[in-house]
Design an enzyme around this catalytic site. Structure first.
Site, PDB file in Angstrom:
ATOM      1  N   ASP A   1       0.811  -1.066   0.056  1.00 63.65           N
ATOM      2  CA  ASP A   1      -0.048  -0.080   0.101  1.00 63.65           C
ATOM      3  C   ASP A   1       0.933   1.357   0.116  1.00 63.65           C
ATOM      4  O   ASP A   1       2.066   1.088   0.322  1.00 63.65           O
ATOM      5  CB  ASP A   1      -0.780  -0.035   1.072  1.00 63.65           C
ATOM      6  CG  ASP A   1      -1.596   1.262   1.320  1.00 63.65           C
ATOM      7  OD1 ASP A   1      -2.492   1.574   0.455  1.00 63.65           O
ATOM      8  OD2 ASP A   1      -1.458   1.727   2.644  1.00 63.65           O
TER       9      ASP A   1
ATOM     10  N   ASP B   1      -0.227   5.322   0.892  1.00 64.63           N
ATOM     11  CA  ASP B   1      -0.614   6.149   1.717  1.00 64.63           C
ATOM     12  C   ASP B   1      -0.821   5.821   3.214  1.00 64.63           C
ATOM     13  O   ASP B   1      -1.388   4.584   3.615  1.00 64.63           O
ATOM     14  CB  ASP B   1      -1.956   6.916   1.452  1.00 64.63           C
ATOM     15  CG  ASP B   1      -1.753   7.705   0.341  1.00 64.63           C
ATOM     16  OD1 ASP B   1      -1.327   8.908   0.523  1.00 64.63           O
ATOM     17  OD2 ASP B   1      -2.383   7.272  -0.816  1.00 64.63           O
TER      18      ASP B   1
ATOM     19  N   ASP C   1      -1.736  -0.319   5.750  1.00 67.51           N
ATOM     20  CA  ASP C   1      -2.008   0.387   7.154  1.00 67.51           C
ATOM     21  C   ASP C   1      -3.547   0.840   7.379  1.00 67.51           C
ATOM     22  O   ASP C   1      -4.119   0.919   8.712  1.00 67.51           O
ATOM     23  CB  ASP C   1      -1.462   1.936   7.322  1.00 67.51           C
ATOM     24  CG  ASP C   1      -2.207   2.716   6.244  1.00 67.51           C
ATOM     25  OD1 ASP C   1      -2.460   2.190   5.044  1.00 67.51           O
ATOM     26  OD2 ASP C   1      -2.781   3.796   6.482  1.00 67.51           O
TER      27      ASP C   1
HETATM   28  O1  G3P Z   1      -3.610   4.087   1.430  1.00 66.38           O
HETATM   29  P1  G3P Z   1      -3.589   3.957   0.025  1.00 66.38           P
HETATM   30  O2  G3P Z   1      -2.314   4.310  -0.798  1.00 66.38           O
HETATM   31  O3  G3P Z   1      -4.417   2.920  -0.784  1.00 66.38           O
HETATM   32  O4  G3P Z   1      -4.397   5.729  -0.658  1.00 66.38           O
HETATM   33  C1  G3P Z   1      -5.678   5.786  -0.344  1.00 66.38           C
HETATM   34  C2  G3P Z   1      -5.926   7.324  -0.424  1.00 66.38           C
HETATM   35  O5  G3P Z   1      -5.552   8.074  -1.395  1.00 66.38           O
HETATM   36  C3  G3P Z   1      -5.750   7.764   1.136  1.00 66.38           C
HETATM   37  O6  G3P Z   1      -6.477   7.234   2.225  1.00 66.38           O
HETATM   38 MG    MG Z   2      -2.814   3.191   3.093  1.00 68.34          MG
END
Ligand code: G3P
Ligand code: MG
Length: 243
Positions: free
Chosen positions: A22, A24, A187
Site C-alpha cells: 500500500d 498512503d 495500514d
Molecule cells: O492507502 P492508499 O495508498 O491505498 O491510498 C488511499 C487514499 O489515497 C488515502 O487514504
Molecule cells: Mg494506506
C-alpha cells in the site's frame, strides 16, 4: 480471520514469493495530510474530525472517502462529496510534494528488490496525487515492478474490494500469481480487508491511534516496517548492516 501478533500464525501456507505495498500511511506519511485538511474543513461547520471516522475513509478512492466524510459528519446537505474534493484540493496539492517516507520503508523496499523479490504498489490514490506524493521519492518507487493506482480501469471499486490487489497480482512477470504466495502490507482496515478478500496474506502497520478492534483481520500486526522479520514468511533475511 487472522491471528494478529508480532509473528505470523503457525498455519501460514506461503511461502511468500511476491509482495504488494500500500502507499498512503504505509510507505508515505501522507495520511496526516488528509486528517489535517479534513479537520480544517469540519471546523468551518463547528465540528471536529476524529479517529472514529478516520478508519472509514482511509485507503479508499477519493470519491468513496468523500461520500463517507460528508454523510457521517452530517454536512451532506450543505457540502456534496464532489464539492468537498474540490475544496480540499488546493490544500492537498501544496502538502503532497512534501511527503516523507514512513520509517523502514526504504530499508524494506531496497532489501526485497536486492534479493530479486518482485514488489509492486497498489494505492487507492489516483495518478495526479500519486505523482505529487512521490515527487521526492522517484528513485525508490522505480524499484517497483509496477504500480496500480485508484484510477486504473481495472480497479472498478476501491478497497475493501479485492479489485486493486487482484489487478496488481496479474501484472507481475509471468502473469497471475497465486494469492497464497502474496504478502500485502497495509495500514488501513479497508486495505487489510481488500487483501483478505483477494485471498492474500496481510501484514498491518496501523497508526497507533487506530482502535485495536481493527487489527483482527490482519495475519500479523507490527508497529513499524522496521519491525518486520522476512524469514518466517519465507522471504530472505536482512543481512547485518542493512539499515
Ligand atoms: O492507502 P492508499 O495508498 O491505498 O491510498 C488511499 C487514499 O489515497 C488515502 O487514504
Ligand atoms: Mg494506506
Amino acid at each position: 480471520m487472522g491471528n494478529p501478533s508480532d509473528s505470523p500464525p503457525a498455519d501460514v501456507k506461503g511461502p511468500i514469493t511476491h509482495v504488494i505495498f500500500d502507499m498512503d500511511g504505509l510507505l508515505l506519511d501522507t495520511e496526516n495530510f488528509y486528517t489535517e485538511v479534513q479537520e480544517v474543513i469540519l471546523a468551518r461547520y463547528g465540528k471536529t474530525f476524529d479517529w472514529n471516522l478516520k478508519p472509514k475513509m482511509m485507503g479508499k478512492k477519493a470519491i468513496e472517502a468523500a461520500r463517507v466524510f460528508v454523510e457521517e459528519t452530517g454536512i451532506s446537505d450543505t457540502l456534496s462529496a464532489e464539492d468537498f474534493i474540490v475544496e480540499r484540493e488546493a490544500m492537498l496539492k501544496s502538502m503532497f510534494p512534501n511527503s516523507e517516507l514512513m520509517p523502514g520503508a526504504s530499508r524494506l523496499i531496497e532489501h526485497l528488490h536486492s534479493k530479486g523479490i518482485p514488489i509492486c504498489v497498489a494505492t487507492g490514490s489516483h495518478t495526479r496525487h500519486f505523482e505529487l506524493k512521490t515527487t521526492k521519492h522517484r528513485e525508490l518507487f522505480s524499484l517497483m515492478h509496477h504500480i496500480v493506482r485508484g484510477d486504473d480501469p481495472e480497479v472498478k471499486e476501491g478497497k475493501p474490494s479485492p479489485d486493486i490487489f487482484l489487478a496488481a497480482s496479474r501484472r507481475f512477470e509471468g502473469g497471475t500469481v497465486d494469492p497464497k504466495n502474496i504478502l500485502v502490507f497495509e495500514d488501513a482496515p479497508s486495505g487489510v480487508l481488500a487483501a483478505k478478500n483477494a485471498g492474500m496474506y496481510a501484514v498491518m502497520v496501523p497508526d497507533p491511534r487506530l482502535d485495536v478492534s481493527y487489527h483482527a483481520d490482519a495475519d500479523q500486526v507490527i508497529s513499524s516496517l522496521l519491525d518486520f522479520n522476512p524469514q518466517p514468511w519465507g522471504l530472505p533475511a536482512f543481512e547485518d548492516g542493512e539499515s
